[in-house]
Scaffold this motif. Structure first.
Motif, mmCIF file in Angstrom:
data_model
loop_
_atom_site.group_PDB
_atom_site.id
_atom_site.type_symbol
_atom_site.label_atom_id
_atom_site.label_comp_id
_atom_site.label_asym_id
_atom_site.label_seq_id
_atom_site.Cartn_x
_atom_site.Cartn_y
_atom_site.Cartn_z
ATOM 1 N N UNK A 308 0.789 -1.233 0.000
ATOM 2 C CA UNK A 308 0.000 0.000 0.000
ATOM 3 C C UNK A 308 0.824 1.289 0.000
ATOM 4 N N UNK A 309 1.935 1.366 0.741
ATOM 5 C CA UNK A 309 2.716 2.615 0.664
ATOM 6 C C UNK A 309 3.137 2.963 -0.761
ATOM 7 N N UNK A 320 2.744 12.962 2.467
ATOM 8 C CA UNK A 320 4.038 12.576 3.042
ATOM 9 C C UNK A 320 4.100 11.084 3.316
ATOM 10 N N UNK A 321 5.306 10.559 3.233
ATOM 11 C CA UNK A 321 5.530 9.140 3.505
ATOM 12 C C UNK A 321 5.154 8.788 4.943
ATOM 13 N N UNK A 322 5.435 9.697 5.881
ATOM 14 C CA UNK A 322 5.120 9.425 7.284
ATOM 15 C C UNK A 322 3.615 9.277 7.492
ATOM 16 N N UNK A 324 1.376 8.329 5.257
ATOM 17 C CA UNK A 324 0.941 7.071 4.647
ATOM 18 C C UNK A 324 1.310 5.889 5.535
ATOM 19 N N UNK A 325 2.530 5.872 6.039
ATOM 20 C CA UNK A 325 2.981 4.754 6.862
ATOM 21 C C UNK A 325 2.174 4.662 8.151
ATOM 22 N N UNK A 326 1.846 5.805 8.749
ATOM 23 C CA UNK A 326 1.033 5.795 9.961
ATOM 24 C C UNK A 326 -0.364 5.271 9.665
ATOM 25 N N UNK A 327 -0.921 5.659 8.535
ATOM 26 C CA UNK A 327 -2.249 5.181 8.155
ATOM 27 C C UNK A 327 -2.243 3.680 7.910
ATOM 28 N N UNK A 328 -1.288 3.186 7.149
ATOM 29 C CA UNK A 328 -1.222 1.761 6.807
ATOM 30 C C UNK A 328 -0.959 0.922 8.051
ATOM 31 N N UNK A 353 -9.843 8.846 -11.481
ATOM 32 C CA UNK A 353 -9.858 10.039 -10.615
ATOM 33 C C UNK A 353 -10.674 9.858 -9.344
ATOM 34 N N UNK A 354 -11.824 9.194 -9.457
ATOM 35 C CA UNK A 354 -12.636 8.952 -8.269
ATOM 36 C C UNK A 354 -11.969 7.960 -7.318
ATOM 37 N N UNK A 355 -11.260 6.993 -7.883
ATOM 38 C CA UNK A 355 -10.548 6.030 -7.038
ATOM 39 C C UNK A 355 -9.430 6.731 -6.259
ATOM 40 N N UNK A 356 -8.715 7.645 -6.920
ATOM 41 C CA UNK A 356 -7.659 8.391 -6.238
ATOM 42 C C UNK A 356 -8.262 9.301 -5.168
ATOM 43 N N UNK A 357 -9.420 9.898 -5.484
ATOM 44 C CA UNK A 357 -10.094 10.747 -4.492
ATOM 45 C C UNK A 357 -10.477 9.943 -3.257
ATOM 46 N N UNK A 358 -10.856 8.668 -3.454
ATOM 47 C CA UNK A 358 -11.170 7.785 -2.319
ATOM 48 C C UNK A 358 -9.944 7.600 -1.429
ATOM 49 N N UNK A 359 -8.786 7.352 -2.033
ATOM 50 C CA UNK A 359 -7.557 7.205 -1.255
ATOM 51 C C UNK A 359 -7.213 8.494 -0.524
ATOM 52 N N UNK A 360 -7.442 9.637 -1.198
ATOM 53 C CA UNK A 360 -7.123 10.928 -0.575
ATOM 54 C C UNK A 360 -7.993 11.167 0.658
ATOM 55 N N UNK A 361 -9.268 10.797 0.585
ATOM 56 C CA UNK A 361 -10.160 10.968 1.743
ATOM 57 C C UNK A 361 -9.683 10.123 2.922
ATOM 58 N N UNK A 362 -9.163 8.941 2.627
ATOM 59 C CA UNK A 362 -8.702 8.061 3.706
ATOM 60 C C UNK A 362 -7.532 8.676 4.476
ATOM 61 N N UNK A 363 -6.528 9.152 3.749
ATOM 62 C CA UNK A 363 -5.356 9.705 4.439
ATOM 63 C C UNK A 363 -5.658 11.072 5.029
#
Length: 368
Positions: A308-309, A320-322, A324-328, A353-363
């Motif tokens: 996932x990272x 930021x990588x930090x 993402x790593x904290x989320x995962x 684009x909608x799939x990327x927006x989904x990931x953005x909402x998560x982080x």
């Protein structure tokens, strides 16, 4: 799920939960062993080629064959206990010692051997267990010689494993060669195929070979095998145990007890380290996903968390990588699997684009 176990068979809930607990322990041991990288490798140049060899193999934890044998023996006991309880229930009286000793699940090599089993003098007073009786017909339906491949029939396989562990030694387990995946293919690359059933993995074995001076990164995946005593075949350990557990729980036991497999599976995941005031309380606490399936989810979830990272870095380079790593790191196995499955569904149905927006909402939620 509906609870179809009659009162005289409710002991099976606890036996199957014990099997599940043993398989859970075994899965933990195997996971830790494989995580520690049990194989060491070295390179050797010979005649213009560079070979990858096995330098060392870590010793197998001795709990592995014993836990496997424990699970197998408990599964066979579940069959024997279910058959005995059903005979007692249908007979409606206390059995004599001779009658009780006559109750066992046969594993007949052919129809004649099974007919002789039914005719044994100790079973003549048990009409329910005769060939024409209700249990007799169910016993016939479970026999290996009724199957197209007798040697691979679950009852035959289970009987061979348990006979071997009771009278000879625990199950035979070993580290086997699983899969070798090169990062890319180059001319002259040679990768060994599947090992023969009677060929163990040994120090010094060549796993792959390339022309000298040609670097090829590759992933080498070992696997744990268990050897069938009657055929010598090496099977993937957890897969073999999972298939036998599923057959006992979803096919053999329902057929013995109610004469059909068209019932809900008996739930297996139950904490036996605590007491339950009633069967109903225990049944309500039992979960349906068996240990082998949980083990698969664990491996899949761990693999996804490792990947996932990279997915986030590619799709959301501004995060930021930090972060993402904290989320995962906070994702459970189930959550990691659900995340990637949902990402794929959104991408397929609504576009990238909608799939990327989904990931953005998560982080973004993680930052908050």
């Amino acid at each position: 799920m509906s609870d179809w176990l009659p009162e005289h068979q409710r002991h099976l809930l606890y036996t199957l939960a014990h099997v599940d607990s043993v398989l859970d322990q075994l899965a933990d041991v195997l996971h830790d062993f494989l995580e520690a990288r049990p194989l060491e490798y070295e390179n050797r140049r010979v005649s213009g080629r560079e070979d990858v060899l096995i330098k060392a193999i870590a010793p197998i934890p001795e709990s592995v064959p014993r836990l496997a044998s424990d699970a197998l023996n408990q599964l066979r006991s579940a069959l024997e206990h279910a058959l005995f309880a059903e005979v007692v229930q249908l007979t409606g009286r206390e059995l004599t010692q001779e009658e009780a000793q006559a109750i066992e699940m046969p594993v007949a090599r052919d129809p004649k051997a099974l007919a002789d089993w039914f005719k044994h003098r100790r079973r003549r007073t048990l009409p329910e267990l005769q060939e024409s009786g209700v249990l007799g017909r169910r016993v016939v339906a479970l026999q290996p010689h009724e199957a197209a491949d007798e040697q691979s029939h679950p009852l035959k396989v289970l009987a061979e494993y348990t006979n071997h562990s009771k009278h000879r030694m625990p199950a035979i387990a070993a580290v086997r060669l699983g899969t070798i995946i090169p990062d890319y293919v180059v001319p002259g690359l040679v990768i060994v195929g599947e090992y023969e059933d009677d060929c163990p993995l040994n120090v010094g074995d060549v796993l792959a070979s390339v022309p000298a001076g040609v670097p090829v990164p590759m992933s080498i995946w070992p696997k744990f095998g268990i050897r069938r005593p009657h055929t010598g075949e090496w099977m993937v350990l957890m897969q073999e145990l999972g298939q036998l557990e599923a057959w006992v729980r979803t096919e053999a036991l329902p057929l013995i007890i109610v004469g059909t497999t068209e019932v809900d599976p008996i739930p297996t995941h139950l904490d036996l380290s605590r007491g339950y005031a009633t069967y109903g309380e225990a049944r309500a606490e039992a979960k349906g996903i068996p240990a082998v399936e949980r083990h698969k989810l664990r491996i899949k979830g761990q693999g996804l968390r490792d990947d996932l990272p990279g997915v986030f870095a590619q799709k959301l380079p501004e995060v930021s990588r930090e972060t993402v790593e904290a989320f995962v790191a906070g994702l459970s196995d189930d959550a990691a699997i659900e995340l990637i499955n949902r990402y794929m569904r959104v991408r397929e149905n609504r576009g990238e684009p909608n799939a990327i927006a989904y990931l953005r909402r998560l982080v973004s939620a993680e930052d908050q």
